[in-house]
Design a protein around this motif. Structure first.
Motif, PDB file in Angstrom:
ATOM      1  N   LEU A   1       0.846  -1.196   0.000  1.00 26.88           N
ATOM      2  CA  LEU A   1       0.000   0.000   0.000  1.00 26.88           C
ATOM      3  C   LEU A   1       0.878   1.241   0.000  1.00 26.88           C
ATOM      4  O   LEU A   1       1.744   1.390   0.867  1.00 26.88           O
ATOM      5  N   ASP A   2       0.658   2.104  -0.978  1.00 32.29           N
ATOM      6  CA  ASP A   2       1.348   3.389  -1.052  1.00 32.29           C
ATOM      7  C   ASP A   2       0.282   4.469  -1.164  1.00 32.29           C
ATOM      8  O   ASP A   2      -0.210   4.748  -2.268  1.00 32.29           O
ATOM      9  N   LYS A   3      -0.079   5.053  -0.038  1.00 32.12           N
ATOM     10  CA  LYS A   3      -1.159   6.036  -0.046  1.00 32.12           C
ATOM     11  C   LYS A   3      -0.773   7.293  -0.808  1.00 32.12           C
ATOM     12  O   LYS A   3      -1.610   7.920  -1.455  1.00 32.12           O
ATOM     13  N   SER A   4       0.495   7.672  -0.754  1.00 31.45           N
ATOM     14  CA  SER A   4       0.910   8.926  -1.404  1.00 31.45           C
ATOM     15  C   SER A   4       0.715   8.861  -2.918  1.00 31.45           C
ATOM     16  O   SER A   4       0.393   9.873  -3.548  1.00 31.45           O
ATOM     17  N   SER A   5       0.898   7.682  -3.479  1.00 27.90           N
ATOM     18  CA  SER A   5       0.703   7.543  -4.923  1.00 27.90           C
ATOM     19  C   SER A   5      -0.665   6.959  -5.274  1.00 27.90           C
ATOM     20  O   SER A   5      -0.993   6.822  -6.451  1.00 27.90           O
ATOM     21  N   GLY A   6      -1.448   6.619  -4.255  1.00 26.70           N
ATOM     22  CA  GLY A   6      -2.787   6.073  -4.505  1.00 26.70           C
ATOM     23  C   GLY A   6      -2.752   4.710  -5.162  1.00 26.70           C
ATOM     24  O   GLY A   6      -3.522   4.436  -6.094  1.00 26.70           O
ATOM     25  N   ARG A   7      -1.840   3.852  -4.670  1.00 23.59           N
ATOM     26  CA  ARG A   7      -1.696   2.540  -5.304  1.00 23.59           C
ATOM     27  C   ARG A   7      -1.569   1.429  -4.278  1.00 23.59           C
ATOM     28  O   ARG A   7      -0.950   1.576  -3.232  1.00 23.59           O
ATOM     29  N   SER A   8      -2.159   0.289  -4.639  1.00 25.09           N
ATOM     30  CA  SER A   8      -1.900  -0.962  -3.938  1.00 25.09           C
ATOM     31  C   SER A   8      -1.623  -2.026  -4.987  1.00 25.09           C
ATOM     32  O   SER A   8      -2.211  -2.001  -6.080  1.00 25.09           O
ATOM     33  N   THR A   9      -0.703  -2.920  -4.674  1.00 25.04           N
ATOM     34  CA  THR A   9      -0.427  -4.025  -5.577  1.00 25.04           C
ATOM     35  C   THR A   9      -0.582  -5.340  -4.824  1.00 25.04           C
ATOM     36  O   THR A   9      -0.314  -5.419  -3.617  1.00 25.04           O
ATOM     37  N   LEU A  10      -1.040  -6.341  -5.536  1.00 28.13           N
ATOM     38  CA  LEU A  10      -1.102  -7.705  -5.020  1.00 28.13           C
ATOM     39  C   LEU A  10      -0.145  -8.537  -5.853  1.00 28.13           C
ATOM     40  O   LEU A  10      -0.338  -8.698  -7.063  1.00 28.13           O
ATOM     41  N   TYR A  11       0.900  -9.036  -5.195  1.00 24.49           N
ATOM     42  CA  TYR A  11       1.912  -9.846  -5.852  1.00 24.49           C
ATOM     43  C   TYR A  11       1.624 -11.313  -5.552  1.00 24.49           C
ATOM     44  O   TYR A  11       1.449 -11.681  -4.398  1.00 24.49           O
ATOM     45  N   ILE A  12       1.558 -12.108  -6.610  1.00 21.30           N
ATOM     46  CA  ILE A  12       1.350 -13.548  -6.451  1.00 21.30           C
ATOM     47  C   ILE A  12       2.588 -14.249  -6.992  1.00 21.30           C
ATOM     48  O   ILE A  12       2.935 -14.102  -8.179  1.00 21.30           O
ATOM     49  N   ALA A  13       3.251 -14.980  -6.131  1.00 24.23           N
ATOM     50  CA  ALA A  13       4.474 -15.696  -6.529  1.00 24.23           C
ATOM     51  C   ALA A  13       4.132 -17.103  -7.001  1.00 24.23           C
ATOM     52  O   ALA A  13       3.216 -17.743  -6.491  1.00 24.23           O
ATOM     53  N   ALA A  14       4.890 -17.555  -7.990  1.00 22.94           N
ATOM     54  CA  ALA A  14       4.783 -18.937  -8.475  1.00 22.94           C
ATOM     55  C   ALA A  14       3.323 -19.329  -8.681  1.00 22.94           C
ATOM     56  O   ALA A  14       2.810 -20.251  -8.038  1.00 22.94           O
TER      57      ALA A  14
END
Lengths: 109, 110
Positions: B66-79
């Motif tokens: 979560l990066d509130k300053s840039s207004g972004r969240s990412t969900l990383y899925i490995a393998a």
């Protein structure tokens, strides 16, 4: 804890019939919600209840009524079902984190 | 008014690949952000909850940032695995309001 439960799981109605969708949560949450989910539309809020005895309209309230008689239960009523109300209905509760019920799949013929 | 965008709308990857799903939002005044998965014809299962004060959360092969300053969240899925195939939703909680993304439909090919 059962979490959020919904009944029934499936229902088929004829146009003009009425029914009530039941929802209950055993987590002592104040906030409860009813959503509908349609293909390509995502989740849309129908009604919500911030606490026992209070309800507010969401994005798509027309054709629905709700009742929050106690903290556990939040019911959704269709007084005169229409084909446009064919959808999947999700109940949810919230207390810092959102919890969803399993959904009710409603078809109106 | 909070607006939430998930890109891409659909993603298809071969099994074993690492992948990133994106969730962008316009108002940084949030309480928390949740990632859910929804299997076809099923309900929503909570994957990860990130509080406003947190930067990331991890559960198994999943990592959410979560990066509130840039207004972004990412969900990383490995393998990635075929069992990861589902629609992934991000849901933002702010004052008296929950805002949903439209979801990313993920298909992991065997």
């Amino acid at each position: 804890n059962a979490g959020v439960t919904q009944t029934p799981k499936f229902q088929v109605l004829k146009t003009g019939q009425s029914m009530t969708l039941q929802c209950a949560q055993d987590m002592n949450h104040n906030s409860m919600y009813w959503y509908r989910q349609d293909p390509g539309m995502g989740l849309r809020l129908i009604y919500y209840s911030a606490s026992e005895g209070t309800t507010d309209k969401g994005e798509v309230p027309n054709g629905y009524n709700v009742s929050r008689l106690n903290k556990r239960e939040f019911s959704l009523r269709l007084e005169s079902a229409a084909p446009s109300q064919t959808s999947v209905y999700f109940c949810a509760s919230f207390a810092g984190e959102q919890f969803f019920g399993p959904g009710t799949r409603l078809t109106v013929l | 008014k909070q607006e939430v965008t998930q890109i891409p709308a659909a993603l298809s990857v071969p099994e074993g690949e690492n992948l990133v799903l994106n969730c962008s939002f316009t108002d940084s005044a949030i309480y928390n952000l949740q990632w859910f998965r929804q299997d076809p014809g099923k309900g929503l299962t909570s994957l990860l909850l990130i509080q406003s004060s947190q930067r990331e959360q991890t559960s198994g092969r999943l990592n959410a940032s979560l990066d509130k300053s840039s207004g972004r969240s990412t969900l990383y899925i490995a393998a990635s695995q075929p069992g990861d195939s589902a629609t992934y939703l991000c849901i933002l909680s702010s004052a008296r309001q929950l805002t949903f993304g439209s979801g990313t439909q993920l298909t992991v090919l065997p």
